[in-house]
Design a protein around this motif. Sequence first.
Motif, PDB file in Angstrom:
ATOM      1  N   LEU A  14       0.819  -1.204   0.000  1.00 19.16           N
ATOM      2  CA  LEU A  14       0.000   0.000   0.000  1.00 19.16           C
ATOM      3  C   LEU A  14       0.858   1.261   0.000  1.00 19.16           C
ATOM      4  CD1 LEU A  14      -2.803  -1.038   2.506  1.00 19.16           C
ATOM      5  CD2 LEU A  14      -2.911  -0.975   0.023  1.00 19.16           C
ATOM      6  N   PHE A  15       2.041   1.213   0.627  1.00 20.08           N
ATOM      7  CA  PHE A  15       2.897   2.389   0.666  1.00 20.08           C
ATOM      8  C   PHE A  15       3.439   2.752  -0.709  1.00 20.08           C
ATOM      9  CE2 PHE A  15       3.426   1.006   5.166  1.00 20.08           C
ATOM     10  CZ  PHE A  15       2.884   2.141   5.749  1.00 20.08           C
ATOM     11  N   PHE A  16       3.401   1.801  -1.650  1.00 23.58           N
ATOM     12  CA  PHE A  16       3.931   2.043  -2.980  1.00 23.58           C
ATOM     13  C   PHE A  16       2.834   2.281  -3.999  1.00 23.58           C
ATOM     14  CE2 PHE A  16       7.322  -0.069  -0.774  1.00 23.58           C
ATOM     15  CZ  PHE A  16       8.434   0.640  -1.171  1.00 23.58           C
ATOM     16  N   VAL A  17       1.575   2.422  -3.546  1.00 23.71           N
ATOM     17  CA  VAL A  17       0.496   2.770  -4.462  1.00 23.71           C
ATOM     18  C   VAL A  17       0.651   4.228  -4.847  1.00 23.71           C
ATOM     19  CG1 VAL A  17      -1.985   3.052  -4.722  1.00 23.71           C
ATOM     20  CG2 VAL A  17      -1.074   1.076  -3.503  1.00 23.71           C
ATOM     21  N   PRO A  18       0.804   4.554  -6.161  1.00 27.56           N
ATOM     22  CA  PRO A  18       1.018   5.928  -6.562  1.00 27.56           C
ATOM     23  C   PRO A  18      -0.204   6.783  -6.272  1.00 27.56           C
ATOM     24  CG  PRO A  18       0.618   4.547  -8.472  1.00 27.56           C
ATOM     25  CD  PRO A  18       0.748   3.629  -7.300  1.00 27.56           C
ATOM     26  N   CYS A  19       0.006   7.940  -5.654  1.00 31.23           N
ATOM     27  CA  CYS A  19      -1.075   8.863  -5.328  1.00 31.23           C
ATOM     28  C   CYS A  19      -0.978  10.112  -6.192  1.00 31.23           C
ATOM     29  CB  CYS A  19      -1.020   9.257  -3.859  1.00 31.23           C
ATOM     30  SG  CYS A  19      -1.233   7.860  -2.728  1.00 31.23           S
ATOM     31  N   ALA A  20      -2.123  10.680  -6.515  1.00 36.32           N
ATOM     32  CA  ALA A  20      -2.160  11.891  -7.325  1.00 36.32           C
ATOM     33  C   ALA A  20      -2.605  13.032  -6.437  1.00 36.32           C
ATOM     34  CB  ALA A  20      -3.125  11.712  -8.497  1.00 36.32           C
ATOM     35  N   PHE A  21      -1.667  13.904  -6.075  1.00 36.66           N
ATOM     36  CA  PHE A  21      -1.938  15.056  -5.243  1.00 36.66           C
ATOM     37  C   PHE A  21      -2.663  14.608  -3.965  1.00 36.66           C
ATOM     38  CE2 PHE A  21      -1.653  16.454  -9.633  1.00 36.66           C
ATOM     39  CZ  PHE A  21      -0.619  17.355  -9.528  1.00 36.66           C
ATOM     40  N   ALA A  22      -3.841  15.188  -3.678  1.00 33.73           N
ATOM     41  CA  ALA A  22      -4.547  14.857  -2.445  1.00 33.73           C
ATOM     42  C   ALA A  22      -5.684  13.875  -2.682  1.00 33.73           C
ATOM     43  CB  ALA A  22      -5.087  16.124  -1.803  1.00 33.73           C
ATOM     44  N   ASN A  23      -5.788  13.319  -3.880  1.00 37.97           N
ATOM     45  CA  ASN A  23      -6.849  12.371  -4.155  1.00 37.97           C
ATOM     46  C   ASN A  23      -6.637  11.087  -3.361  1.00 37.97           C
ATOM     47  OD1 ASN A  23      -8.010  14.126  -5.969  1.00 37.97           O
ATOM     48  ND2 ASN A  23      -6.943  13.248  -7.734  1.00 37.97           N
ATOM     49  N   VAL A  24      -7.715  10.569  -2.817  1.00 36.32           N
ATOM     50  CA  VAL A  24      -7.650   9.322  -2.065  1.00 36.32           C
ATOM     51  C   VAL A  24      -7.819   8.160  -3.035  1.00 36.32           C
ATOM     52  CG1 VAL A  24      -8.687   7.946  -0.239  1.00 36.32           C
ATOM     53  CG2 VAL A  24      -8.552  10.438   0.005  1.00 36.32           C
ATOM     54  N   ILE A  25      -6.782   7.348  -3.176  1.00 34.51           N
ATOM     55  CA  ILE A  25      -6.833   6.201  -4.076  1.00 34.51           C
ATOM     56  C   ILE A  25      -7.406   4.991  -3.360  1.00 34.51           C
ATOM     57  CG2 ILE A  25      -5.514   4.721  -5.611  1.00 34.51           C
ATOM     58  CD1 ILE A  25      -5.645   7.633  -6.464  1.00 34.51           C
ATOM     59  N   VAL A  26      -6.923   4.737  -2.154  1.00 31.79           N
ATOM     60  CA  VAL A  26      -7.383   3.587  -1.388  1.00 31.79           C
ATOM     61  C   VAL A  26      -7.190   3.869   0.089  1.00 31.79           C
ATOM     62  CG1 VAL A  26      -5.143   2.457  -1.582  1.00 31.79           C
ATOM     63  CG2 VAL A  26      -7.155   1.081  -1.068  1.00 31.79           C
ATOM     64  N   THR A  27      -8.110   3.444   0.899  1.00 30.22           N
ATOM     65  CA  THR A  27      -7.961   3.500   2.349  1.00 30.22           C
ATOM     66  C   THR A  27      -8.049   2.084   2.895  1.00 30.22           C
ATOM     67  OG1 THR A  27     -10.343   3.778   2.721  1.00 30.22           O
ATOM     68  CG2 THR A  27      -9.034   5.784   2.432  1.00 30.22           C
ATOM     69  N   PHE A  28      -7.447   1.852   4.055  1.00 33.59           N
ATOM     70  CA  PHE A  28      -7.466   0.500   4.604  1.00 33.59           C
ATOM     71  C   PHE A  28      -7.537   0.554   6.124  1.00 33.59           C
ATOM     72  CE2 PHE A  28      -3.043   1.694   4.575  1.00 33.59           C
ATOM     73  CZ  PHE A  28      -2.527   1.170   5.741  1.00 33.59           C
ATOM     74  N   HIS A  29      -8.043  -0.527   6.649  1.00 33.25           N
ATOM     75  CA  HIS A  29      -8.091  -0.693   8.095  1.00 33.25           C
ATOM     76  C   HIS A  29      -8.119  -2.185   8.382  1.00 33.25           C
ATOM     77  CE1 HIS A  29     -12.415  -1.708   7.871  1.00 33.25           C
ATOM     78  NE2 HIS A  29     -12.459  -0.785   6.913  1.00 33.25           N
ATOM     79  N   GLY A  30      -7.702  -2.582   9.567  1.00 32.71           N
ATOM     80  CA  GLY A  30      -7.688  -3.990   9.898  1.00 32.71           C
ATOM     81  C   GLY A  30      -7.025  -4.247  11.224  1.00 32.71           C
ATOM     82  N   GLN A  31      -6.807  -5.509  11.515  1.00 37.81           N
ATOM     83  CA  GLN A  31      -6.187  -5.882  12.770  1.00 37.81           C
ATOM     84  C   GLN A  31      -5.483  -7.229  12.636  1.00 37.81           C
ATOM     85  OE1 GLN A  31      -9.396  -6.050  15.603  1.00 37.81           O
ATOM     86  NE2 GLN A  31     -10.166  -7.997  14.847  1.00 37.81           N
ATOM     87  N   VAL A  32      -4.482  -7.429  13.481  1.00 39.37           N
ATOM     88  CA  VAL A  32      -3.742  -8.685  13.543  1.00 39.37           C
ATOM     89  C   VAL A  32      -3.811  -9.196  14.973  1.00 39.37           C
ATOM     90  CG1 VAL A  32      -1.523  -9.824  13.231  1.00 39.37           C
ATOM     91  CG2 VAL A  32      -2.191  -7.972  11.699  1.00 39.37           C
ATOM     92  N   ASP A  33      -4.269 -10.416  15.141  1.00 36.67           N
ATOM     93  CA  ASP A  33      -4.364 -11.045  16.458  1.00 36.67           C
ATOM     94  C   ASP A  33      -3.282 -12.117  16.547  1.00 36.67           C
ATOM     95  OD1 ASP A  33      -5.000 -12.492  18.738  1.00 36.67           O
ATOM     96  OD2 ASP A  33      -7.162 -12.191  18.498  1.00 36.67           O
TER      97      ASP A  33
END
Length: 334
Positions: A14-33
């Motif tokens: 996800l850190f390497f997903v190219p972003c265009a200015f302030a446009n939101v390309i993808v958001t994520f959330h989750g958890q690891v147990d």
Amino acid sequence: MTAKVLAGGCLLALFFVPCAFANVIVTFHGQVDFTQKQFVVTLDFPGNSPDTAPGKLAHKQPSLAISGAKVSDKDYRFSLNIDHLRTPVYDLLSKIESSLEVDPRSAGENVPVVRGEIWSQNSLVDYKPIRELTGHFEIKDSQLLLKSFSFGNLSCQGLLDLVYPYKMDMRVLLNDVAMEDFLNFWIRNQDYRTFGTVSGEIGVSGTWDRLGLTGSLESFAGYVEQLEYNSIHLNAQGVYPRLNIGQSTISKADGLSFTFSGPIDLSDQENFQKQIGALVLAPLVSDSASEREWTIKRLDQPNSGSTEIKYLLRKDDKLNESSGMIGVEQTMNF
């Protein structure tokens, strides 16, 4: 450990997903147990929302939900929920699950053997149900072996190296793939008026930067733009995107039959129609020591047979002249 690696890989990607200015390309959330040895990550695509077409219900924004868990010392379970994700070809909804068995003793070395099964349910492509994904695979000696893998109207078998340069040797089978989908895969951003299906086999070998393709395909009773055909038998090979068509035949809707051949550059899509127009067309002719045969008309029916009207030019060495006649030949397939 496997769950940690997979979760970490997802986050790193996800850190390497190219972003265009302030446009939101993808958001994520989750958890690891770590106690229960499981994880879940959800990716939302706010900029990927499909248009709500007439007759279709509005739904929430597209998303991917990835989860995994260790169920025993050797067994793992993974799940991928795809909620109306818009790909370059189609809108996809599906729940895909996979089970893995890790066997460190079968390999005879430090690298374990991974055997797995994958399947899907409730799958929709462009809001239409399709044949579900099923497959069996094995990872051994840095190779992915697809023993069987099918999805929709496609199935494949073969090998893929998991280390550079990622060599592969695959066989892809097409079973009544819609002509529109077939053309959209190879030719982007074009909207052709089509009808019919495509069946056959495509061999894929080589590396990602040099893919060799060998195809043997057929289509019956369809059209592409103004071209209406009774049958097309296509044979092509080459290194993508430059292919060479050879020993191929087409019987138009009026029954006139021709062979066609020539080069095709799939990367030059702006001039694709010009490339088709530049293919060499010739009468469908066969020659032997005693006669020359020209197929004037051929009417094919899949799984039933064909009827041909031929002009036979017989050779007579004694009279040093030739005599011609019209013949009709019918071949039945069982």
